[in-house]
Design an enzyme around this catalytic site. Structure first.
Site, PDB file in Angstrom:
ATOM      1  N   LYS A 164       0.858  -1.195   0.000  1.00 11.78           N
ATOM      2  CA  LYS A 164       0.000   0.000   0.000  1.00 11.78           C
ATOM      3  C   LYS A 164       0.887   1.236   0.000  1.00 11.78           C
ATOM      4  O   LYS A 164       1.750   1.393   0.883  1.00 11.78           O
ATOM      5  CB  LYS A 164      -0.877  -0.036   1.249  1.00 11.78           C
ATOM      6  CG  LYS A 164      -2.190   0.697   1.151  1.00 11.78           C
ATOM      7  CD  LYS A 164      -3.005   0.366   2.400  1.00 11.78           C
ATOM      8  CE  LYS A 164      -4.322   1.062   2.443  1.00 11.78           C
ATOM      9  NZ  LYS A 164      -4.987   0.869   3.741  1.00 11.78           N
TER      10      LYS A 164
HETATM   11  C1  E4P Z   1      -8.420   1.842   3.734  1.00  8.85           C
HETATM   12  O1  E4P Z   1      -7.574   1.169   3.233  1.00  8.85           O
HETATM   13  C2  E4P Z   1      -8.231   2.581   4.984  1.00  8.85           C
HETATM   14  O2  E4P Z   1      -7.509   1.745   5.846  1.00  8.85           O
HETATM   15  C3  E4P Z   1      -9.528   2.903   5.696  1.00  8.85           C
HETATM   16  O3  E4P Z   1     -10.650   2.496   4.965  1.00  8.85           O
HETATM   17  C4  E4P Z   1      -9.613   4.283   6.237  1.00  8.85           C
HETATM   18  O4  E4P Z   1     -10.846   4.424   6.915  1.00  8.85           O
HETATM   19  P1  E4P Z   1     -11.141   5.614   7.940  1.00  8.85           P
HETATM   20  O5  E4P Z   1     -11.312   6.879   7.166  1.00  8.85           O
HETATM   21  O6  E4P Z   1     -12.406   5.198   8.639  1.00  8.85           O
HETATM   22  O7  E4P Z   1      -9.949   5.692   8.855  1.00  8.85           O
END
Ligand code: E4P
Length: 217
Positions: free
Chosen positions: A83
């Site tokens: 990522k």
């Molecule tokens: C996605 O890969 C992220 O980890 C996640 O969906 C972020 O979500 P949040 O905005 O609730 O922290």
């Protein structure tokens, strides 16, 4: 629709995985902090349990440092999706890892323009954060629709991974648009089952069944 679970909580992943509901997992530095675990150890444990892609995020800012970190994360298991953030350095790292045959999840996407760049850099997944757009009074679901239309217009193979999902309604709305994947916290996925008429109907059936005086088995 593929379901990724947005957590580094191994017990929560196992509960849904045992039901066959987990097509993959996404983590991020905040979720690793919440787990209280070592990133390498917990990610390995998740990769051993889940067959699908498990996203593990780099934290460096420069491409060469992201490549060093991503190489270490990719060595954890073959189902790691590295990522990287939606910055020019992140896109350089994306191109590097994509060319080397790794899955890449480009994260922190907040516009269709950014999503086009990620597709052109060879991203396997693009993660538009719909909840965080809603938080600033923009429409996160609209962004999924825009990216779907553009990707389909040009046949981009990058999968849309709707992220930052906060409600069951988010899942339904992005499903109608045709997102490839959603990633949501276990609590949101589990709340998909809730309906007052199911509870009411079950209570009525139980009441009537008790009146029959019968037993099955
Ligand atoms: C996605 O890969 C992220 O980890 C996640 O969906 C972020 O979500 P949040 O905005 O609730 O922290």
């Amino acid at each position: 629709m593929k379901f990724f679970v947005d957590t580094a909580d191994v017990a929560a992943i196992k509960e849904l995985n045992d039901l066959g509901m987990v097509d993959g997992v996404t983590t991020n530095p905040s979720l690793i902090l919440k787990s209280g675990r070592d990133i390498i150890e917990v990610t390995k444990e998740i990769c051993d349990m889940v067959e699908g892609p498990v996203s593990a995020e780099v934290v460096a800012e420069k491409a060469e440092d992201m490549i060093r970190e991503g190489t270490k994360l990719a060595a954890i298991a073959p189902n790691i999706a590295i990522k990287v953030p939606l910055t020019w350095d992140g896109l350089k790292a994306c191109r590097h890892f994509s060319d080397a045959g790794h899955m890449v999840n480009v994260t922190l996407c907040f516009s269709a323009a950014q999503a086009i760049l990620a597709a052109k850099a060879g991203a396997t997944f693009i993660s538009p954060f719909i909840g965080r757009l809603d938080d600033i009074h923009l429409d996160g679901v609209d962004l999924i629709a825009d990216i779907r239309e553009i990707y389909d217009n040009y046949g981009y193979e990058t999968q849309i991974l709707a992220a930052s999902i906060r409600s069951v309604n988010h899942i339904i709305e992005v499903g109608k648009i045709g997102t490839d994947v959603i990633t949501a916290p276990p609590s949101v996925i589990k709340s998909m089952i809730n309906h007052p008429l199911t509870d009411k109907g079950l209570a009525q059936f139980n009441e009537d069944w008790a009146k029959t005086g019968q037993k099955i088995g």
